[in-house]
Structure formats: structure tokens, C-alpha cells
Design an enzyme around this catalytic site. Sequence first.
Site, PDB file in Angstrom:
ATOM      1  N   TYR A 219       0.830  -1.211   0.000  1.00  0.00           N
ATOM      2  CA  TYR A 219       0.000   0.000   0.000  1.00  0.00           C
ATOM      3  C   TYR A 219       0.857   1.250   0.000  1.00  0.00           C
ATOM      4  O   TYR A 219       0.449   2.292  -0.505  1.00  0.00           O
ATOM      5  CB  TYR A 219      -0.993  -0.061   1.166  1.00  0.00           C
ATOM      6  CG  TYR A 219      -1.947  -1.178   0.900  1.00  0.00           C
ATOM      7  CD1 TYR A 219      -3.028  -0.995   0.042  1.00  0.00           C
ATOM      8  CD2 TYR A 219      -1.705  -2.456   1.381  1.00  0.00           C
ATOM      9  CE1 TYR A 219      -3.850  -2.038  -0.294  1.00  0.00           C
ATOM     10  CE2 TYR A 219      -2.532  -3.511   1.053  1.00  0.00           C
ATOM     11  CZ  TYR A 219      -3.603  -3.298   0.212  1.00  0.00           C
ATOM     12  OH  TYR A 219      -4.401  -4.332  -0.145  1.00  0.00           O
ATOM     13  N   HIS A 366       0.036 -12.657  -9.106  1.00  0.00           N
ATOM     14  CA  HIS A 366      -0.800 -11.684  -8.396  1.00  0.00           C
ATOM     15  C   HIS A 366      -0.038 -10.395  -8.126  1.00  0.00           C
ATOM     16  O   HIS A 366      -0.487  -9.305  -8.467  1.00  0.00           O
ATOM     17  CB  HIS A 366      -1.299 -12.295  -7.087  1.00  0.00           C
ATOM     18  CG  HIS A 366      -1.693 -11.288  -6.061  1.00  0.00           C
ATOM     19  ND1 HIS A 366      -2.825 -10.492  -6.190  1.00  0.00           N
ATOM     20  CD2 HIS A 366      -1.109 -10.899  -4.894  1.00  0.00           C
ATOM     21  CE1 HIS A 366      -2.909  -9.680  -5.153  1.00  0.00           C
ATOM     22  NE2 HIS A 366      -1.893  -9.896  -4.363  1.00  0.00           N
TER      23      HIS A 366
END
Lengths: 541, 263
Positions: A219, A366
Site C-alpha cells: 500500500y 498476483h
Amino acid sequence: MISNKRLVLAHFWLAFALFGVAVLLGEWQMFIRSPLSGWLRNADMYYRSVTAHGTVMGYVFPTLVAMGFGYFISEASLGQPLIGRRWAWTGYYMIIVGSIAAVVPVALGLDSVLYTFYPPMIGNVFYYLGVVLVVVGSWVWVALMGVNLYVWKRAHPGAPVPLAMFANVAGAYLWAWTAVGAALELLFQIIPVALGYATTINAGLSRVLFSWTLHAIVYFWLMPAYIAFYTIVPRAIGGRLYSDSMARISFALFLVFAMPIGIHHLFADPEVGSGFKVVHSIFTAMVAVPTLLTVFTICASVEIAARLRGGTGPFGWVKALPWKNPQMLALALSFVMLGFGGAGGLINMSYQLDSTIHNTQWVTGHFHLIFGGAIVIMYFAIAYDLWPHLTGRVIQDARLVRTQLWLWFIGMIVLTFPWHYAGLLGMPRRMAFYDYTAPGMFAEGVSVVMSVIGGALLVVSALIFIAVLVRNHWATRVEPETFTFSRAVHEPITLPWALNGLGLWVALMIALTITNYGYPIVQLMRMPEASVPPVFVGGKP
Amino acid sequence: MSGPLLRNRWFVGSVGGTFLLLVFSLFVGFVWLPSAQEDALFKGLWNSICSAAGAPRSWLSPTSAPVTPPTKVSEVVLTPTTLDEPASGGGVGRGATLALRCTMCHGLRGVSSSQTPNLAGQYASSIYKELRDFQSGARPSAVMTPLVIKLSDQDLRDLSAYYASLPRRQTPGAQDLQAAPDIVATGAPMRNIPPCGSCHGRLDSKLGVPWLDPQPRDYLKTQLEAFAHGTRRNDTSAQMRNIARNMTPEEIDASVNYYSGTR
């Protein structure tokens, strides 16, 4: 007026130069593991390469981009010269020294620890010290962002903090806190062993501490991309930001929910109790909330731009979007990759489903879609938007820019989709050898060759990107207009205290970290039998 | 912000909401899911909470006693500092004296002219482990066991230190990884055979693992086959047995020839 152009350019150029080298390493890794190449005689070359690729891409490259962009945002949004410019350069040089200290032992084969450290594997101490120096250098940036915002707020009591700076400081604080986990692991677990002061290492505790950093770091990488979504794209395509408050809530929620979720990386580790794994799984799911808020808000903002350009109908407005605008294109491609990567991430975060794909190529697929795809393509977009303002020269190659973005998108899809497939078949990740001669493995060989082709497209795209930026330094001089961030439909006049500062959210972030990590850490600290002898990489027996 | 915190809707909403989510997650993870499983280990609420937290309690106690292996296994635990203990009057010199009884087979300076291993320059950790295994019976040997059975731990440390200190004879051929057979350089991943070189040198060396070049051909072959047939069992976690079992006779010959320098 940006007065710290050299500082920002220095950060970006170092980031992109390292990125260029690491992309080549990544493609080489794919090639030598594919059936197109014979087996590597010295498998350690592969692990060295993985370590270098991961260290640069995971730690150095995004940190430098976030820092450079952060220094830019501070001046451009607050309208005040950067405070602590000398400190900023000090942090920059610390990162250079740290990177050199880390990369030399990696190149010598003394540090094939695969960048996530993997205790009880222990590498050369200079690698860890180098990483620490990179992190400390970035903490200088964190402090400066806090100080700059504080000074501005004191001079503008009650005024709404510009959204870009609000988000930028949120990213800085997220990084400061998430890096503490890896810092604790390095300082109290790994470095004492690497220096010879300790003869055992608590592998379970080390991995729990690293997981503190492991997911929230994503993040931190995301923050510049999200800042670009909210504060660059709507302006660049001639529209307005749909909701300033929604943006602030998204960034605040990232602080709260990105941090206390790392144990989902340890689903297969027996040291951590299953209860905490469920708790972290649930909190990981909550990260979808700010992500979906963002997708909604940005789509709404884009629709506003389309309707201003004459777009009509429930879907007809999509055609009216300025698709040739690099910012629009990058945003769309980024969202597609974010969607696929996020869908894959839902599997990873699930306590049950993760066991199917744990440590397979699925995981590689991913995070390359999320980071290499959705995030890095926005780093490109940021560079394209900022470069004319940093160099005072126009970017002439609009077509080349679009080609580059498309190539990156196609390359990333061709690279990562086969990885997901191979992962479902059980192909492990981070292994130098695959034997494609076995009957059951033949199909995987085809998918790996596809990934090699995808990787090659990415290399070409990266080269074009760097070429466009280099050429810009010799392009026609222009006097760019003053840099502005997107304006919201309803520009904030006053803001509730919770959305005009980060205190509440930082406090929640710390409190949740303690509740979600406190017990597992204390439990493992009190478990002496969890300590095991270290395995020295590249050392002599 | 003005007014008391508990009346502020942002504070109450964010902190309260997060707290409720935490309580819900804790309930799911520590109470609901453990009790929903038809697991023999579930024995009441407190035990389910403790088990979900990873704290062993009474649910773990009625376990069976550890199984005693039918044959003697190695008890040597090696760490990088195992041999760091102070010499306490011993050391290389003392080891040299003790080694006089070894010269018949292992040569005057640790280089054998018969089919026994060359010990000159061998890693101390590796020699020490084997000596301990000969002593404990984990590696039975009609010749070695009687010779070492009465030696103290310090004797074994000194002998290891002595042989490790002797100059090692190098064969230039074995340095060249490009010339190494596949089994040495890459192993056979599909049959769970790692490259020999990833433990025994050239690619990497692992603690307690001996370097192999140059060792006598017959010795290497005998040992590899003994691992394959399970007649030698002092390898940690059956590592060498699992590897040797999967090797073809051709691969055994290729690796033995490479390390003995008889290519």
C-alpha cells in the site's frame, strides 16, 4: 513554482535507472527457467538475480518514486519551498550508499536470501545494513513530509490541507510504521546473527515481524499511484474530482486497514495460531473497501470529464473520453490490471483458498499484476505528467508514450496470466530449475514460454519509457504552466478535523497493529524452542 | 476538533466501527470457527480460544509417547559454533598425536593411498560428525567403531581440528562446473535430486557436509550405494538416502567419477 526540481529529478532518475536494470534481471530469470534454455549450471546465479531484482523493485525503486513525488507534492500543493532540503539530499545519499552496500555482496553471491530475508537463511551483514540505510534514508523523507505539513498548517489555521499533501503524508506515515516490523527483525534477529553475536535465530518470530512489513509495503507502493488517480488524472483529462471527501476517507482507510493484515502471508506457518490468521484474513478483506471507493470515485470523475466533452447516455460517454491522453490510457490499463490482480488477491487472502496456491507462481502473478502492472504504469504516468515541469521541456513523443503504455499492459498480461495457470498446476515460485521433460509438466512449459514473451515486451516497454524521458532533456524548451492538481466538484472550504489531519487514523493504525500482532509476537518471543541455528548463505562451513 | 471526543461522530464512528470489526473477527477466529469444526481437539470454549491463539493447553496432552526408531540414528546437532569451544588444553597439536593411530589407513598427512577417505583439509565439522556417529553406532563400522569408542569428546574435536588444518589436495578438473555431469551441476528436480554441488562444494557448501573432491572412487561409490540401499543411515533427515535411492546407476557412476577425478 517548483524550486526543488533537481532533488525530485535525482530521485526519479535513480529510481528509473535501477528499475531498468532490475527489469532485465527479471526477464533473464524467466528465460533461464523456461524450456527455451538449458538448465543453469550454477543455480546460485538465479537466486542472486531474484535477490537483486526483488530488492531493487520492492524496496529501492518504489521508495525513491514515493520520495521524489512526495517532495514535488509538498512544494506544488502547499505552495511553500521545501523545508529541510539539505536533509532531503542527505536521505538521498543514504539510499545511494545503502543500495551500493546491499548490491555488492548480492553480486558476489553472499546474499541469496531472496529479498524477503527468509530466516534462518542469513546473508552478508552489509546487505542488511544497506537495506537498513535505505529505510533510514526514507524515514528522513517521512519526517520532512510531516514537518512541511505541520509548518503549513500553522501558517494556515483551519484551512483544508490540499488533498495531494494529505495523501502524501498518509503514505509517509504508513511507510514509517510498516517499516518498523522489518527494522525490528533486522536489528534484533538477523543482524546480530549476521555479525556473529548470536548463534540461533527465532525463525517464526522473524517471519511474523517481517509480515508486519510485508503487506502494508504494497500500500506504500500504491500511494503514489492512488495520488495520481485522484489528483492528476481528472485534471489531465479535463474533468473534476467527483468527491474530495471520498478521496480522504480512502486514504485514511488505507492507513487503518493496510497495516494489521500481514499474517495472511503466514497461513502455512505453524508458529502462529489459527485465530489470528482468521482475524488477519478478515481485515485483509476490508482493504477492498477503500479500493472500491477509489474505483467508484475515479470512474465518476472520469464520467464527469466525458460528459463535459459531450458524452451522453448510460455508456455512450465512454466513447467521449480522451483515450489518446496518456493519463487516461494509463488509468484505464491500471484499473484493468488492478481488477485482475485484486481478484487473484482475494484467493491469497482467504485462509482456506490460499493453501491451493501458497508459494506457487500464482502469487508471483498476483503481485506482479498489482505492483508491476497497476502501480508501475501509474509511476510512468506520473513521470510523463511531471517531466515537462521538471525539465522545462515538452514531451514530443505522444504516440511513443501510448505505445509504451500499451506494451507494458500487454506484456504484463502475457507475463502474469500464464503464471496464474502454472500456479494452479502447482508450479513453485522462486526455484531455479523446472524439469519440463516429465509428462505432466509439459503443459507448464508452454505457459512459461508465454511468460518469457511477456517479459520481453516489458523490457522493450521499459526501454522506450527511459528513452522518452532521456530525449525530453534535449527537447524544445517551453515555459510550462504552473503545476496544478485536480480540483474537486465541490472544493472543500472547511473540513472535519478527522479529514484534515491524520492523527486519528495513525492512532487507529497503531492500536490495530498492537491488537493484531501483539500476542503472536510476545508468544514467539517466549518460545525459546523456536530458535534454530542459522543457515549462512555463501558462507563456508 | 472541538468538544469531548466521545461526542465526536468521526471519533465514535471510526474507533467504534473498527473495534466492532475487531470483536467480530476475534469471535469468528477464536470461537465460532473452532467450534464449528468437528474436530477431536475441540474441548470447550477456553480450549478453543487457546488453540486458536496457538497456545498449547490440555487438548494437546493425551498424545502418544515419541516413537523410538528401530535403528540407531545420529544424535549430532551441528551449529556454526559447535566447534568453537575453547581448546581446553587440546587443539591441533594434540589432535596430531591422536591421529597417529589413524595413519595406517588415512595416510601420514591425511591423504590416503588406499580406498579410505582423504582427511587432509576436510571440514572439521564434517569429520567431527562422522567420528561421533562411529562412536554412537549411528554409522556402524567394524574398523572405525573400536578405534574411536573410547575417545572423549575433546579427543574428537582435536582430531577434527588437526585434519582440517592439513593442506588439501586439489584436483583442477573438479573446479570446472561446466564440465561437471548434470547430476552434480543441476541434479534432477523431478526426482527430488538436488545438485550434488549444492551441498558438497562448487555451488555451495552446507554445514556438516564433506567436500568430495578428490576422494577415492571406490569409497564414494560404496557409500553412495550404501545410502541407496539404506545400509548407511547416519544422514540427517535421511537426506542422502532419499537422494541416492533416486539416482540411476549411470548417475552414481558419473558423480563418483567426477568427484574422484577419474573422468
